[in-house]
Design a protein around this motif. Sequence first.
Motif, PDB file in Angstrom:
ATOM      1  N   ARG A 168      -7.801  -3.226  -1.059  1.00 32.08           N
ATOM      2  CA  ARG A 168      -7.065  -2.748   0.115  1.00 32.08           C
ATOM      3  C   ARG A 168      -6.692  -1.283  -0.029  1.00 32.08           C
ATOM      4  NH1 ARG A 168      -2.819  -7.738   1.355  1.00 32.08           N
ATOM      5  NH2 ARG A 168      -4.393  -9.226   2.138  1.00 32.08           N
ATOM      6  N   GLN A 171      -9.749   0.753   0.565  1.00 34.19           N
ATOM      7  CA  GLN A 171     -10.073   0.786   1.983  1.00 34.19           C
ATOM      8  C   GLN A 171      -9.174   1.752   2.732  1.00 34.19           C
ATOM      9  OE1 GLN A 171      -9.743  -3.358   3.067  1.00 34.19           O
ATOM     10  NE2 GLN A 171     -11.924  -3.761   2.713  1.00 34.19           N
ATOM     11  N   GLN A 174     -10.282   5.285   1.809  1.00 32.29           N
ATOM     12  CA  GLN A 174     -11.513   5.673   2.492  1.00 32.29           C
ATOM     13  C   GLN A 174     -11.273   5.883   3.980  1.00 32.29           C
ATOM     14  OE1 GLN A 174     -14.235   6.546   1.068  1.00 32.29           O
ATOM     15  NE2 GLN A 174     -13.714   5.883  -1.012  1.00 32.29           N
ATOM     16  N   ARG A 175     -10.368   5.091   4.577  1.00 33.00           N
ATOM     17  CA  ARG A 175     -10.048   5.257   5.986  1.00 33.00           C
ATOM     18  C   ARG A 175      -9.369   6.606   6.231  1.00 33.00           C
ATOM     19  NH1 ARG A 175      -7.095   1.198   6.347  1.00 33.00           N
ATOM     20  NH2 ARG A 175      -8.770  -0.299   6.686  1.00 33.00           N
TER      21      ARG A 175
END
Length: 224
Positions: A168, A171, A174-175
Motif C-alpha cells: 500500500r 502504491q 507511485q501514485r
Amino acid sequence: GINAEYGIDNTRTAMIGIVALLALVAHATAIWVDLNEAGTYCFLEEVPKDTLVLAQWVATPSDRIHPDSAAQIGISLTITDPEQFEFFDQTFAKESRFAFTSARGGEYKLCFGTNTTTWFGTGQALKFEIQISHGADATDYEDLAKTEHLTAVEVAIRKLNDRVRLIRAEQDYQRRREHKFRDTSETTNARVLWWSVAQVAILIITAAWQMRYLRGFFTAKKLV
C-alpha cells in the motif's frame, strides 16, 4: 472437533504458503563486488516513506594485504536522501549491518568505501558481499517472535500484514510520483505551447515590419 482442527490446519497451511510465496517474490539477494581501497561503490534504493531499509555486508581483504593492515580496515557508509542531502556518514567493521527508516519517499543512495587510502593506483581489492533489503524483508521476525512470544501462525500473519502495508505504501508513493510527473508534463506542455505562440507572434510582427519597411523604401525610390 476433527473438522475444526482440519480447518485450522488448512488455514495455517494456506497462510504459511502465502507468506512463503511473498518471500520468494520480494526476497533480497546478496551480491558480490570488488571494493578497492581508494574507491567507493554505491547502490540506489527507491522506497516509500516510513520504510525500514537494512544493509548487511561482509568484506574479505585480499591475501596480499598484510594481516595487521587487514585487521585495521573498516567500511565507511554514507547515505544520501532523495533531496541529495547526505544525512549519514559513519565507519563500521568489515562485517556489520545498519538500518534506517526513510523520512520521505524516493531514491536513497548508499555508498560504501574503506577507511584506508593508497598513494598510487587503486590499492588492494576487497571481496565485498552486500545485501540490502527493505520493508518486511528487513525485519527480524525470529527476534520479534522471541520478544513478543508469538506463535508461528502469528508471525506469519505479522509478515503478511507488513507486506500488505508495504504494498500500500508503494502504491501511494507511485501514485504521488505519477501525479507529480503529470503536473510536470502539463507544465512543460503549457510552456511549449506559449513558446510556440510567442514564436508565431514574433514572425508575424517581423513580417509586418519588413512589409512596412519595403513599402516605405519603394515609395521613397518612387517605384510605387
